[in-house]
Design an enzyme around this catalytic site. Structure first.
Site, PDB file in Angstrom:
ATOM      1  N   SER A 139       0.853  -1.192   0.000  1.00  0.00           N
ATOM      2  CA  SER A 139       0.000   0.000   0.000  1.00  0.00           C
ATOM      3  C   SER A 139       0.882   1.233   0.000  1.00  0.00           C
ATOM      4  O   SER A 139       2.011   1.197   0.522  1.00  0.00           O
ATOM      5  CB  SER A 139      -0.892   0.014   1.251  1.00  0.00           C
ATOM      6  OG  SER A 139      -1.526   1.268   1.410  1.00  0.00           O
ATOM      7  N   TYR A 152      -1.215  -0.529  10.533  1.00  0.00           N
ATOM      8  CA  TYR A 152      -1.370  -0.945   9.138  1.00  0.00           C
ATOM      9  C   TYR A 152      -0.195  -0.481   8.282  1.00  0.00           C
ATOM     10  O   TYR A 152       0.422  -1.280   7.570  1.00  0.00           O
ATOM     11  CB  TYR A 152      -2.680  -0.400   8.575  1.00  0.00           C
ATOM     12  CG  TYR A 152      -2.889  -0.705   7.110  1.00  0.00           C
ATOM     13  CD1 TYR A 152      -3.259  -1.986   6.702  1.00  0.00           C
ATOM     14  CD2 TYR A 152      -2.730   0.275   6.134  1.00  0.00           C
ATOM     15  CE1 TYR A 152      -3.453  -2.282   5.358  1.00  0.00           C
ATOM     16  CE2 TYR A 152      -2.925  -0.004   4.792  1.00  0.00           C
ATOM     17  CZ  TYR A 152      -3.289  -1.286   4.414  1.00  0.00           C
ATOM     18  OH  TYR A 152      -3.470  -1.569   3.077  1.00  0.00           O
TER      19      TYR A 152
END
Length: 262
Positions: A139, A152
């Site tokens: 990501s 995350y």
């Protein structure tokens, strides 16, 4: 363009919907026999995959069981796509560092980092034998952590480093390892009002539809729109193919121009 992957085999994790389902469908369209692994096996996945495995990929036993069942189903593994990630929206706190306990850190790292460690370790003997390829789905939050749930971005940054380590070790042995880092993607993670996108909208006190409509402007997407799962899938499919035979250890960003620096 002939990608040279027809007849190959692949495992795709987190394949039930969104990016994982799109990757499964794209690979299947190129003649790859895909084993799709997910907690919930959707009808769409059943249609696209050569075999499916219902499993909790956030556990060591689940992640390694996928590989054993995949080899039984298709005879060996050429490609591995470690796509599973994010987490249960109901279990993720959107608070700051002091608001998040160890349970969230552990759960996020188990799903977003250690799942890839466990699955790769189990699949690697077969991939080495077949001189295959691995793509890890990361990501842009690995580079820009602000705005993501605590843990995350940190897990995805670690996943990027894992990909680099694997590439350095495995490239001389004929295995390619690369990373794909999407920005905002129009997957159920964001488009489902009962999912993570809905939780973010509630936290900001706006409607879910307004949140989605304002993402391109709010986050500076140069293209003016979010990426589709199919666009991510096309990139992954290319990276697994013979057309990408000398691409090793690279992180490929697909974010509509969100990141402004290399």
């Amino acid at each position: 363009m002939d990608l040279g992957i027809s007849g190959k085999t692949a495992i795709v994790t987190g394949a039930g919907r969104g990016i994982g389902l799109a990757i499964t469908q794209a690979l299947a369209a190129e003649g790859v026999r895909v084993v799709g692994a997910a907690r919930t096996i959707t009808p769409e996945l059943e249609k696209a995959a050569a075999a499916t495995v219902s499993v909790d990929l956030s556990t060591r036993d689940g992640a390694t069981r996928v590989v054993g069942e995949a080899i039984d189903a298709v005879g060996g593994i050429d490609f591995l796509v470690n796509n599973v990630g994010a987490g249960d929206p109901d279990a993720l706190s959107l608070g700051g560092f002091l608001d998040v306990d160890d349970d969230q850190w552990q759960a996020v790292f188990d799903l977003n980092l250690f799942s890839a460690v466990w699955t790769t370790r189990a699949a690697l003997p077969s991939i080495l034998e077949r001189r295959g390829a691995i793509v890890n789905i990361s990501s842009i939050n690995a580079r820009v952590p602000a705005g993501s749930p605590v843990g995350y971005a940190e897990a995805k940054a670690a996943l990027n480093q894992l990909s680099k380590r694997l590439s350095e070790e495995l490239a001389p042995r004929g295995v390619r390892v690369n990373t794909v880092s999407p920005g905002f993607v129009s997957s159920p993670l964001w488009t489902d009002p009962n999912g993570f996108g809905g939780k973010v909208a509630d936290a900001y006190g706006v409607s879910h539809s307004d949140l989605l409509a304002n993402i391109p402007g709010q986050f500076g997407l140069a293209s003016g729109r979010v990426t589709t799962p199919e666009e991510v899938a096309d990139l992954v499919t290319f990276l697994l193919s013979e057309r990408a035979a000398n691409i090793h250890g690279a992180d490929h960003v697909i974010d509509g121009g969100t990141l402004k620096a290399g």
